[in-house]
Scaffold this motif. Structure first.
Motif: not given
Lengths: 473, 83
Positions: A201-218, A367-378
């Motif tokens: 829910s914070h793909t627009h403010t987080l960067h790098g390792a934090s987003l990478l964590a989401g990629f692996y953790l979900f 699958f998890r992102a609220n919108h495809v835009g969020d997924a692409l941002r991540l």
């Protein structure tokens, strides 16, 4: 009501107690009443919808199987499949697109699961694989069986009916499986959930390792959560004398994407393989590789859209279709290469494992992102924020709690080790040679620890229900 | 053609489709007993059998098969009818 809620944990011993003292001839009726009560307590509308669909399919199946005419049988089969498909699509569409003044309509509980059960029944009767059911109570119980109604596994009615009357109850095995599932849910999935939720829910403010964590953790959270629900459903089934189909077989050990889909959500993929992929593949078999690619694509899009009619699920299905087509069309060449070059065999398996895991993680972002835009941002952001590596994870940890994440990750490591070394099988082997007072003491100690653990975790959550991810489908 | 002859002929087809030159078929064998035999390449096998015996299967027949013995029996029946 979820299987880990206080309400269910209070009702559960009562259900089991009554079931075990009932005469065997009354057990199926009891299961039917309990199943409808389970759905009805959530929504009377959902229970009524399930009853109508069940009665309609029971009568249609009887007609398709008993009419002597091939043409009339085909008509009954076609009409039933069309109506069930339309109902399923209607609720999948109205769940995402508002319907005039009614707004968005939530699908009745268990719709995706019992519709697939009903469809497989009618198809099997039409194909002549099974005889039409004669006993309505038994048939309705096979469709509504409450351990499987919220999130599967999808057990074919023929398989369920072959186990009636349910005489082979397995209380201890069932309880152990349920406890394992509850542990996975409460200790792993629920501890990974806050971090995953925050990242997505914070793909627009987080960067790098934090987003990478989401990629692996979900994917880890999803596996722990969904396989936990399967464990609880199968454990409940064993307690009531029904052996259900497995849904998972260590999916993250797969070394190819086709191997992965033989290990992930198996009851759904087997269903689609039998009733969608095989008929399509038979119809397109003269088209060679193009027919194979088309059948795989339609099948995998169906896997995606079964979860809901959203762009994210469509992309999830399309990506997996592309992976599978690539995998299947190159399989023979790869096998020949590794046969000719055995030194590359082991590195090839490792590379396949890494690639498979990453490809699946990539699809799961959509699958998890609220919108495809969020997924692409991540996906774009996880490479671009290297300069903020030090501050980003710190803000993530402050928002979601490091301790929770560490408990979840440690729990996940235990889960993988347990699935690799299977201490339950080792215990079952030595149990036969151990005096009863020893293994009953051990069982009692384990049960006390599990109950205390569940109690403490639930208290920590303030008694709130934590819904399973797959209950929304 | 009888079932035993069909099983013998099917062995060659299986060996070719699944790339296993030493594979020996038995009546009771299922997909779980043959490496690489899954829903993705099941129809490749069916197409190879159709070509070899110059027969055609329907979807209903294919989905009703449970064991290699079932396939051998159906193949023998269809091949005999086609002669």
């Amino acid at each position: 009501m979820t299987f880990t809620s206080f309400k269910f944990l209070l009702i559960f011993p009562l259900l089991v107690g009554i079931y075990y003292v009932l005469p065997q001839r009354c057990r199926v009726l009891f299961l039917l009443i309990a199943s409808y009560a389970f759905v009805g307590l959530t929504s009377v509308r959902a229970a009524a919808a399930m009853a109508v669909a069940t009665i309609f399919t029971f009568l249609a199946g009887k007609y398709a199987g008993d009419t002597g005419s091939q043409q009339r049988s085909y008509f009954a089969f076609l009409a039933t499949i069309s109506i069930l498909t339309l109902c399923l699509c209607f609720f999948k569409i109205t769940a995402v697109l508002p319907l005039g003044r009614f707004g968005r309509l939530a699908a009745p509980l268990g719709l995706s699961y019992y519709t697939f059960k009903l469809m497989s029944y009618v198809i099997d009767v039409y194909w002549g694989k099974i005889e039409p059911a004669r006993n309505f109570t038994e048939f309705a119980t096979a469709i509504a069986f409450f351990p499987q109604i919220a999130a599967g596994p999808i057990q074919r009615p023929a398989d369920f009916l072959s186990q009636l009357p349910p005489t082979q109850t397995a209380l201890w095995m069932g309880l152990s499986r349920m406890a394992w599932g509850m542990g996975k849910k409460l200790l792993i999935a629920d501890n990974l959930a806050p971090t995953v939720g925050y990242i997505f829910s914070h793909t627009h403010t987080l960067h790098g390792a934090s987003l990478l964590a989401g990629f692996y953790l979900f994917p880890l959270q999803m596996y722990a959560d969904f396989s936990a629900l399967t464990d609880i459903a199968l454990g409940l089934g064993l307690i009531f004398g029904i052996v259900g189909p497995e849904n998972f077989n260590r999916p993250f050990t797969a070394s190819s994407i086709s191997d992965f889909w033989r290990r992930w959500h198996m009851s759904l993929t087997n269903w689609l393989a039998d009733y969608v992929f095989t008929p399509l593949r038979m119809a397109t078999r003269s088209a060679g590789s193009a027919g194979l690619a088309l059948s795989i694509t339609i099948n995998m899009l169906a896997v995606g859209l079964w979860h809901g009619f959203t762009l994210g699920y469509l992309v999830f299905g399309a990506l997996n279709a592309a992976y599978l087509v690539g995998d299947v069309l190159t399989a023979r060449r790869r096998t020949q290469f590794f046969k000719a070059n055995p030194t590359f065999d082991r590195p090839g398996t490792w590379a396949g494992w890494l690639l498979t895991a990453h490809l699946f993680c990539l699809a799961m972002v959509f699958f998890r992102a609220n919108h495809v835009g969020d997924a692409l941002r991540l996906l774009a952001g996880m490479w671009s924020g290297l300069g903020t590596l030090s501050s980003d994870p710190a803000s993530l940890a402050a928002a979601t709690g490091t301790q929770t994440l560490l408990i979840g990750l440690a729990g996940y490591a235990i889960l993988e080790l347990a699935e690799r070394f299977r201490p339950d099988l080792w215990w079952r082997r030595i149990e036969g040679t151990t005096p009863p007072w020893v293994y009953w003491s051990v069982r009692l100690a384990i049960a006390t620890c599990v109950l205390a653990g569940i109690f403490l975790v639930t208290i920590r959550q303030g008694g709130h229900d934590s819904p399973f991810l797959y209950q929304v489908f | 053609m009888d079932k035993t002859q069909a099983l013998l002929a099917l062995t060659e087809v299986f060996r070719q489709v699944f790339d296993q030159p030493t594979l020996v078929l038995t009546d009771a064998m299922t997909a779980a007993d043959v490496q690489n035999w899954d829903s993705l390449n099941h129809i490749d096998l069916i197409v190879a059998v159709e070509k070899k015996f110059k027969i055609k299967f329907t979807t209903r027949e294919v989905t009703g098969l449970k064991t290699v013995g079932d396939l051998a029996e159906l193949t023998a029946k269809k091949a005999s009818a086609a002669q």
